[in-house]
Design an enzyme around this catalytic site. Structure first.
Site, PDB file in Angstrom:
ATOM      1  N   CYS A 211      19.437  59.797  70.569  1.00  0.00           N
ATOM      2  CA  CYS A 211      19.688  60.094  71.981  1.00  0.00           C
ATOM      3  C   CYS A 211      20.033  61.574  72.178  1.00  0.00           C
ATOM      4  CB  CYS A 211      20.765  59.154  72.500  1.00  0.00           C
ATOM      5  SG  CYS A 211      20.793  58.944  74.282  1.00  0.00           S
ATOM      6  N   HIS A 212      21.182  61.867  72.779  1.00  0.00           N
ATOM      7  CA  HIS A 212      21.599  63.243  73.044  1.00  0.00           C
ATOM      8  C   HIS A 212      22.167  63.941  71.815  1.00  0.00           C
ATOM      9  CE1 HIS A 212      21.303  61.838  77.205  1.00  0.00           C
ATOM     10  NE2 HIS A 212      21.203  63.118  77.535  1.00  0.00           N
TER      11      HIS A 212
END
Length: 178
Positions: free
Chosen positions: A106-107
């Site tokens: 993800c991030h």
């Protein structure tokens, strides 16, 4: 040897911490939670507060040589806070320099951009990081999981919580072959 999980004191996406953690335990390995401060970290379910988890080591206490690999769970606030810590960024970079496998979801790939380790690599992430990865010299793809061996180590990346099953499998494969 254990697997390091790096998380900020607040803001890690809980499922992106707990799901890979459980997979590591089921594979017979030992996860260790590393953070920038001792005590506990606070996880989140997107924007809602989640559970707290005890920190095993701070980045000041942790040595890359003591781990077989590194997991970088996401959450928007988690890598955004971690990339402001030179010690946390250095910890991530040291895994690449040591040729040890790294898995990020993800991030969390913001930490890879900050550590300047994406150049020449093909990765996937939450779609909003596409430009950041491109600007850092990486190639972004929209795939459930991407395993890249173009650098000094195996790098496993994934987009989001819906991809955790594939992420966990690829991550465990990378750790098993290191």
């Amino acid at each position: 040897m254990p697997i390091a999980f790096l998380a900020a004191p607040e803001g890690v996406e809980q499922i992106e911490l707990t799901d890979p953690w459980t997979a590591v335990v089921r594979a017979g390995q030992t996860p260790r939670l590393v953070s920038t401060r001792p005590g506990e970290i606070r996880a989140f379910h997107h924007l809602d507060r989640g559970d707290s988890f005890p920190v095993d080591l701070t980045v000041d206490q942790a040595a890359v040589d003591d781990f077989d690999g590194l997991v970088l769970p996401g959450g928007v606030a988690n890598p955004d806070a971690l990339r402001l810590s030179p010690r946390a960024v250095g910890f991530v970079k040291a895994f690449f320099e040591a040729g040890k496998p790294v898995a990020a979801i993800c991030h969390a790939l913001w930490m890879l951009v900050e550590a300047d380790v994406v150049r020449g690599r093909t990765l996937t992430s939450w779609p909003s990081l596409r430009t950041d990865i491109h600007n850092a010299g990486g190639t972004w793809v929209d795939e459930q999981v991407k395993v890249c061996t173009a650098g000094p180590n195996t790098l496993v990346t994934s987009r989001k919580p819906d991809d955790l099953k594939a992420f966990d499998e690829a991550m465990l494969d990378a750790f098993a072959t290191s």
